[in-house]
Design a protein around this motif. Structure first.
Motif, short mmCIF file in Angstrom:
data_model
loop_
_atom_site.label_atom_id
_atom_site.label_comp_id
_atom_site.label_asym_id
_atom_site.label_seq_id
_atom_site.Cartn_x
_atom_site.Cartn_y
_atom_site.Cartn_z
N TRP A 149 1.43 -1.29 -0.21
CA TRP A 149 -0.01 -0.47 0.20
C TRP A 149 0.81 1.04 -0.34
O TRP A 149 0.47 2.47 -0.56
CB TRP A 149 -0.63 -0.21 1.33
N GLU A 150 1.82 1.11 0.76
CA GLU A 150 2.85 2.57 0.88
C GLU A 150 3.62 3.13 -0.28
O GLU A 150 3.62 3.90 -0.23
CB GLU A 150 3.26 2.46 1.57
N ALA A 151 3.90 1.82 -1.20
CA ALA A 151 4.51 2.01 -2.29
C ALA A 151 3.21 2.13 -3.53
O ALA A 151 3.46 2.42 -4.63
CB ALA A 151 5.51 0.73 -3.25
N GLN A 152 2.02 1.92 -3.12
CA GLN A 152 0.89 1.66 -4.58
C GLN A 152 0.88 0.94 -5.41
O GLN A 152 1.36 1.58 -7.01
CB GLN A 152 1.00 3.06 -5.18
N LYS A 153 1.68 -0.62 -5.03
CA LYS A 153 1.75 -0.84 -6.37
C LYS A 153 1.15 -2.40 -5.44
O LYS A 153 1.00 -2.80 -4.83
CB LYS A 153 2.97 -1.19 -6.31
N SER A 154 0.96 -3.68 -6.80
CA SER A 154 1.04 -4.84 -6.57
C SER A 154 1.91 -6.11 -7.60
O SER A 154 2.61 -5.36 -8.43
CB SER A 154 -0.34 -4.89 -6.85
N VAL A 155 1.99 -7.05 -6.77
CA VAL A 155 3.62 -7.85 -7.95
C VAL A 155 2.31 -9.12 -7.71
O VAL A 155 2.18 -10.38 -6.45
CB VAL A 155 3.98 -7.87 -7.10
N ARG A 156 2.23 -9.91 -8.58
CA ARG A 156 1.80 -10.64 -9.28
C ARG A 156 2.64 -11.65 -9.65
O ARG A 156 3.47 -11.93 -10.10
CB ARG A 156 0.64 -11.18 -10.63
N TRP A 157 2.51 -13.27 -8.95
CA TRP A 157 3.41 -14.60 -8.58
C TRP A 157 2.85 -14.97 -9.08
O TRP A 157 1.92 -15.86 -9.00
CB TRP A 157 3.73 -14.75 -7.39
N ASP A 158 2.73 -15.87 -10.67
CA ASP A 158 3.03 -17.29 -11.31
C ASP A 158 3.45 -18.42 -10.73
O ASP A 158 4.85 -18.43 -10.82
CB ASP A 158 2.95 -16.45 -12.41
N ALA A 159 2.48 -18.95 -9.67
CA ALA A 159 2.34 -19.98 -9.14
C ALA A 159 2.72 -21.22 -9.94
O ALA A 159 3.74 -22.45 -10.14
CB ALA A 159 1.41 -20.99 -7.93
N TRP A 160 2.59 -21.33 -11.26
CA TRP A 160 2.68 -22.53 -12.11
C TRP A 160 4.12 -22.67 -13.12
O TRP A 160 5.10 -23.47 -13.18
CB TRP A 160 1.04 -22.41 -13.01
N ASP A 161 4.42 -20.91 -13.07
CA ASP A 161 5.54 -20.45 -14.44
C ASP A 161 6.82 -20.89 -13.05
O ASP A 161 8.17 -20.51 -13.63
CB ASP A 161 5.62 -19.52 -14.91
N HIS A 162 6.25 -20.31 -11.74
CA HIS A 162 7.64 -19.95 -10.59
C HIS A 162 8.66 -18.52 -10.84
O HIS A 162 9.13 -19.08 -11.59
CB HIS A 162 8.33 -20.78 -10.88
#
Length: 178
Positions: A149-162
């Motif tokens: 929240w402080e950085a106003q970002k989201s990071v998506r991790w793909d669990a299939w492709d790691h």
């Protein structure tokens, strides 16, 4: 201004001053017309009532009356109002009221984080998120979306492709808290 694409490590910082960054030469808060037109390959706007497109197929846009719209018409409308501008270099600009309010980075740019091969390594590099959402389909874990929240970002991790598959900065749902 700091160009994100010249310093991708900055994306892992827990604190980002979004007023001091730009992507592809366009800053958050800049008019959407400043996004390099030659790089835009697709757009999303409320003027589009029907869209048809896909792999190996040219995009087709139609308005509510069924009239076919050109890409230029859709880009112009999105840049003056609300929508998304998708670029060939796998960068996307979110637009609200004619102003760039968000960046999405995906594709080859994220190979910079290819050394992260587990979710635990992602957490070590980016830090513990303020909120994490498990993305599941049919009972299978597809990945995680981590919100900082402080950085106003989201990071998506793909669990299939790691791998890190998407980073959003700015005004995207969840980026500023509940």
């Amino acid at each position: 201004m700091i160009e994100i694409l010249d310093d991708l490590d900055m994306l892992s910082r827990p604190h980002l001053d979004l007023a001091s960054v730009e992507m592809g030469g366009t800053a958050l808060g800049a008019p959407a017309t400043s996004v390099p037109r030659r790089s835009i390959i697709q757009a999303q706007s409320s003027i589009v009532a029907r869209y048809r497109g896909g792999t190996d197929m040219d995009s087709e846009y139609h308005d509510a009356d069924g009239r076919r719209l050109s890409l230029d018409e859709v880009v112009d409308h999105a840049a003056r109002s609300d929508g998304f501008l998708y670029c060939a270099d796998e960068l996307t600009y979110k637009v609200r009221a004619g102003t760039v309010v968000g960046f999405a980075i995906y594709g080859p740019h994220l190979s910079h984080f290819a050394h992260l091969t587990s979710y635990e390594e992602l957490l070590a590099a980016f830090g513990r998120p303020d909120r994490a959402h498990e993305d599941e389909a049919y009972g299978d874990l597809m990945g995680y979306v981590n919100y900082y929240w402080e950085a106003q970002k989201s990071v998506r991790w793909d669990a299939w492709d790691h791998r890190v598959s998407l980073i959003n900065l700015g005004d995207f749902e969840g980026n500023t808290g509940p």
